[in-house]
Design a protein around this motif. Sequence first.
Motif, short mmCIF file in Angstrom:
data_model
loop_
_atom_site.label_atom_id
_atom_site.label_comp_id
_atom_site.label_asym_id
_atom_site.label_seq_id
_atom_site.Cartn_x
_atom_site.Cartn_y
_atom_site.Cartn_z
N GLY A 45 -5.87 -2.22 -17.86
CA GLY A 45 -5.10 -1.01 -17.64
C GLY A 45 -4.46 -0.93 -16.27
O GLY A 45 -3.92 0.10 -15.89
N ARG A 46 -4.48 -2.05 -15.52
CA ARG A 46 -3.86 -2.06 -14.19
C ARG A 46 -2.35 -2.20 -14.31
O ARG A 46 -1.85 -3.01 -15.10
CB ARG A 46 -4.42 -3.21 -13.34
N TYR A 106 0.51 -6.35 -4.78
CA TYR A 106 -0.71 -6.66 -4.04
C TYR A 106 -1.04 -8.15 -4.13
O TYR A 106 -1.55 -8.75 -3.17
CB TYR A 106 -1.88 -5.84 -4.57
N GLY A 107 -0.76 -8.76 -5.29
CA GLY A 107 -0.99 -10.19 -5.43
C GLY A 107 -0.10 -11.00 -4.51
O GLY A 107 -0.55 -11.96 -3.87
N PRO A 134 -4.58 -1.63 -7.26
CA PRO A 134 -5.34 -2.35 -8.29
C PRO A 134 -6.76 -2.69 -7.87
O PRO A 134 -7.56 -3.09 -8.71
CB PRO A 134 -4.50 -3.62 -8.50
N TYR A 135 -7.09 -2.56 -6.58
CA TYR A 135 -8.46 -2.78 -6.13
C TYR A 135 -9.35 -1.57 -6.40
O TYR A 135 -10.57 -1.68 -6.41
CB TYR A 135 -8.49 -3.07 -4.62
N ASP A 136 -8.73 -0.40 -6.57
CA ASP A 136 -9.47 0.84 -6.76
C ASP A 136 -9.75 1.05 -8.24
O ASP A 136 -8.83 1.30 -9.03
CB ASP A 136 -8.65 2.01 -6.20
N PRO A 183 0.80 -1.23 0.00
CA PRO A 183 0.00 0.00 0.00
C PRO A 183 0.84 1.28 0.00
O PRO A 183 0.33 2.34 -0.38
CB PRO A 183 -0.82 -0.13 1.30
N LEU A 184 2.10 1.17 0.44
CA LEU A 184 2.95 2.36 0.52
C LEU A 184 3.82 2.55 -0.72
O LEU A 184 4.09 3.69 -1.11
CB LEU A 184 3.85 2.27 1.76
#
Length: 301
Positions: free
Chosen positions: A78-79, A87-88, A45-47, A38-39
């Motif tokens: 487009g991620r 994140y995965g 990619p969730y947003d 997150p930092l």
Amino acid sequence: MNAFIKRYEGLWLFTRSPAAIIAAIVALLSILGAALAPLIAPVNPYDLASFSLMDGLLPPVWEDYGNPKFLLGTDDQGRDMVSSILYGARLSLIIGLSAMTIATVLGVGLGLAAGYYGGRFDMIVMRIADIQLALPAILTALLIDGIARGILPSEVQQELRVAVLTLAIALSLWVNFARTARASTFVQMQKEYVQAAIIMGQRPIRVMFVHILPNILGPLFVIMTVDLASAILLEATLSFLGIGLPADSPSLGTLIRIGMQFMLSGEWWILWIPTLFLVTLVVSINILGDFLRDVFNPRLR
């Protein structure tokens, strides 16, 4: 400094093993990157507001038409691939570590009790372990996942996907811990200090967890390392098969499953970059497991 290193044989051996050092660095960087996703990730990619379809299928920056904004390119939505991988890996490691922890507690607890009490309890635990060993871990996880889907109401299945997947992986990996803890407990039960504790009237729980468990941690640490890699691979396999996490939860297995759709279309990075990351992470953890095995068992050096 040399005296300090030699005092601790494991650290001394680690400094003499280039493979273990490289594996530790790779594993540490991967875990830190996942933990700090997150930092340090460029986007979330969730947003849905963080990416655009107009940026879809951009190649890595070193390819023609690559965009410096997306170092490893983008997927069809487009991620950003860097963000998706971080994140995965975070989600895969959370599931892997949680499953390994549950398997450790369950397996070690049953193994200690089976080795300490013996008799009918030992026979029941070992027969269950033998039955499970006859099945590959992936089939055990699939069976548990299928049972959970049949029991849980449909409205909560999606919310509990991570918990169900973690439990399914954990219940497919506890056997190695149980068998190792049981065998080591049998050996420790013959030691004089354990016999003295029993004769003094100490409670079985205290004997098992204070006198026996600390002396069998070596092989258990090795299994924990190896089973962490196995748990990550199991999660990736289940998600790749579409049984694990859904497509909107970008674990490493989900990313590879999505990338398979573009394997022959020229967008190689969508498949191969997450795959290489997963292989590198698992191999590095396994190398560390082999190193720990050599440390705790000098006869294998």
